[in-house]
Scaffold this motif. Structure first.
Motif, PDB file in Angstrom:
ATOM      1  N   ILE A  85      24.150   6.662  20.404  1.00  0.00           N
ATOM      2  CA  ILE A  85      23.118   7.330  19.690  1.00  0.00           C
ATOM      3  C   ILE A  85      21.934   6.701  20.287  1.00  0.00           C
ATOM      4  N   PRO A  86      21.292   7.388  21.092  1.00  0.00           N
ATOM      5  CA  PRO A  86      19.689   6.839  21.379  1.00  0.00           C
ATOM      6  C   PRO A  86      18.816   6.723  20.122  1.00  0.00           C
ATOM      7  N   GLY A  87      17.580   5.868  20.617  1.00  0.00           N
ATOM      8  CA  GLY A  87      16.624   6.000  19.360  1.00  0.00           C
ATOM      9  C   GLY A  87      17.058   4.881  18.348  1.00  0.00           C
ATOM     10  N   MET A  88      15.903   4.931  17.374  1.00  0.00           N
ATOM     11  CA  MET A  88      16.044   3.767  16.317  1.00  0.00           C
ATOM     12  C   MET A  88      15.874   5.079  14.857  1.00  0.00           C
ATOM     13  N   VAL A  89      16.282   4.279  13.988  1.00  0.00           N
ATOM     14  CA  VAL A  89      16.324   4.800  12.452  1.00  0.00           C
ATOM     15  C   VAL A  89      14.951   4.906  12.111  1.00  0.00           C
ATOM     16  N   PRO A  90      14.323   6.046  11.654  1.00  0.00           N
ATOM     17  CA  PRO A  90      12.866   6.041  11.137  1.00  0.00           C
ATOM     18  C   PRO A  90      12.512   5.328  10.148  1.00  0.00           C
ATOM     19  N   SER A  91      11.223   5.054   9.847  1.00  0.00           N
ATOM     20  CA  SER A  91      10.613   4.304   8.854  1.00  0.00           C
ATOM     21  C   SER A  91      11.033   5.119   7.568  1.00  0.00           C
ATOM     22  N   LEU A  92      11.019   4.492   6.628  1.00  0.00           N
ATOM     23  CA  LEU A  92      11.437   5.110   5.303  1.00  0.00           C
ATOM     24  C   LEU A  92      10.195   5.010   4.483  1.00  0.00           C
ATOM     25  N   VAL A  93       9.204   4.211   4.961  1.00  0.00           N
ATOM     26  CA  VAL A  93       7.948   4.086   4.123  1.00  0.00           C
ATOM     27  C   VAL A  93       7.174   5.350   3.923  1.00  0.00           C
ATOM     28  N   GLY A  94       6.754   5.557   2.746  1.00  0.00           N
ATOM     29  CA  GLY A  94       6.083   6.962   2.570  1.00  0.00           C
ATOM     30  C   GLY A  94       6.859   8.138   2.402  1.00  0.00           C
ATOM     31  N   GLN A 105       0.583  -1.095  -0.131  1.00  0.00           N
ATOM     32  CA  GLN A 105       0.158   0.096  -0.039  1.00  0.00           C
ATOM     33  C   GLN A 105       0.914   1.310   0.029  1.00  0.00           C
ATOM     34  N   ASN A 106       1.981   1.370  -0.112  1.00  0.00           N
ATOM     35  CA  ASN A 106       2.918   2.314  -0.026  1.00  0.00           C
ATOM     36  C   ASN A 106       4.399   1.914  -0.775  1.00  0.00           C
ATOM     37  N   THR A 107       5.252   2.979  -0.593  1.00  0.00           N
ATOM     38  CA  THR A 107       6.656   2.904  -1.081  1.00  0.00           C
ATOM     39  C   THR A 107       7.772   2.892  -0.110  1.00  0.00           C
ATOM     40  N   MET A 108       8.625   2.245  -0.148  1.00  0.00           N
ATOM     41  CA  MET A 108       9.864   2.439   0.785  1.00  0.00           C
ATOM     42  C   MET A 108      10.889   3.261   0.043  1.00  0.00           C
ATOM     43  N   HIS A 109      11.542   4.375   0.581  1.00  0.00           N
ATOM     44  CA  HIS A 109      12.383   4.936  -0.171  1.00  0.00           C
ATOM     45  C   HIS A 109      13.629   4.531   0.375  1.00  0.00           C
TER      46      HIS A 109
END
Length: 328
Positions: free
Chosen positions: A274-283, A19-23
């Protein structure tokens, strides 16, 4: 100044989903000259290997590759058909893959796999291909090279398999070699040997090399240029001296804080993280992808981040830099 042997402009890789695209790779640009080593560094999943596969034309058909320029030695790689790319791969451009046990075919001997590309691209006899294979195995430091030709991949250690992969990539003396984390599965001693070997062979053959890694210690030893990738995008690039001596992007600084520095890091001292996570690249990806993990992020980071560039070519994407340090 000599022209680059590889020129990449605005390379993107999209992965269609239900339903979407990962960049997965977004707007990558760089140049590489003969004899230079470019290290592409970043966390796992940042798009390093996809970038390498895109240059070699080895992406799955489901993935969508686009670029305003993807030029190798005057050849437009975007317009090359499958047969034309086969003429280039293994001949003028070659790749050393991450895991030699899965890259080497377990059903064929080392000799057959080494000879294949040489027979195809050089129109040589089997005797000539065998002699070339023995020469290259010796060059990469494998003893009793002639006896190794009849062995299968499972009969070799990890270090020997990696040396075979290097020899295979060098059979036709390529002008460009891409090494995708070639030392990941090896112990520290063998890692150092493989890196020294690659550097020596590169100088001897005047090859351009792209080294994909997440190990900054490796980068410091071999790189002429460094491209730091985060979330599918190059956030900073420059010479190794610039990246290690004067990092501009907060992500680059965070990576450097995570490694010990000889003479400065004290025994038992906590290293950075480096705290946190890599963000989603979907959309659609808006603004700076690193802002959720950045300790100097501002509201302006949610908007488009222009590339800043110094006269030396050192470039980065961040709003937190002194304007007087930038070229017009």
């Amino acid at each position: 100044m000599s022209d680059p042997i590889l020129s990449v402009r605005n390379l993107t890789i999209d992965i269609p989903m239900s339903q979407n695209t990962m960049h997965a790779v977004r707007g990558i640009s760089f140049d590489l000259k003969r004899g230079e080593t470019l290290c592409i560094v970043g966390e796992s999943g940042s798009g390093k290997s996809l970038t390498s596969l895109a240059i070699m034309g080895l992406l799955s058909k489901k993935l969508q590759r686009a670029a305003t320029r993807l030029d190798f030695a005057g050849i437009d790689l975007m317009s090359q058909k499958l047969r034309q790319m086969r003429d280039l791969r293994g001949n003028r451009m070659a790749m050393i893959f991450q895991e030699p046990m899965t890259s080497l075919n377990p059903a064929y001997t080392i000799g057959d796999q080494l000879a294949e590309a040489y027979l195809l691209h050089r129109k040589a006899t089997r005797v000539q291909a065998r002699m070339r294979a023995i020469e290259l195995l010796g060059k990469v430091g494998i003893t009793a090279a002639e006896n190794r030709l009849s062995q299968y991949p499972h009969q070799l250690s990890g270090g020997l398999r990696q040396r075979v992969m290097i020899a295979m990539a060098l059979m036709c003396e390529p002008e460009l070699i891409i090494a995708d984390e070639p030392t990941t599965a090896l112990d520290v001693t063998i890692q150092a040997q493989i890196l020294r070997l690659l550097a020596d062979l590169q100088r001897e053959m005047n090859m351009a090399m792209i080294l994909v890694t997440h190990d900054l210690g490796v980068v410091a030893r071999v790189a002429d240029k460094v491209a730091v990738m985060y979330a599918g995008e190059v956030v900073e690039q420059g010479t190794a001296k610039e990246i290690f001596g004067h990092p501009r992007h907060p992500y680059t600084r965070g990576l450097l804080r995570c490694i010990p520095v000889p003479g400065r890091s004290k025994p038992g001292e906590h290293l950075g993280s480096i705290p946190g996570m890599v963000p989603s690249l979907v959309g659609r990806v808006k603004g700076c992808a690193f802002r959720a993990r950045c300790d100097v992020a501002e509201e302006a980071c949610t908007a488009a981040i222009p590339e800043r560039r110094m006269e030396s070519g050192h470039a980065w994407r961040c709003i937190h830099q002194a304007a007087e340090r930038l070229s017009p």
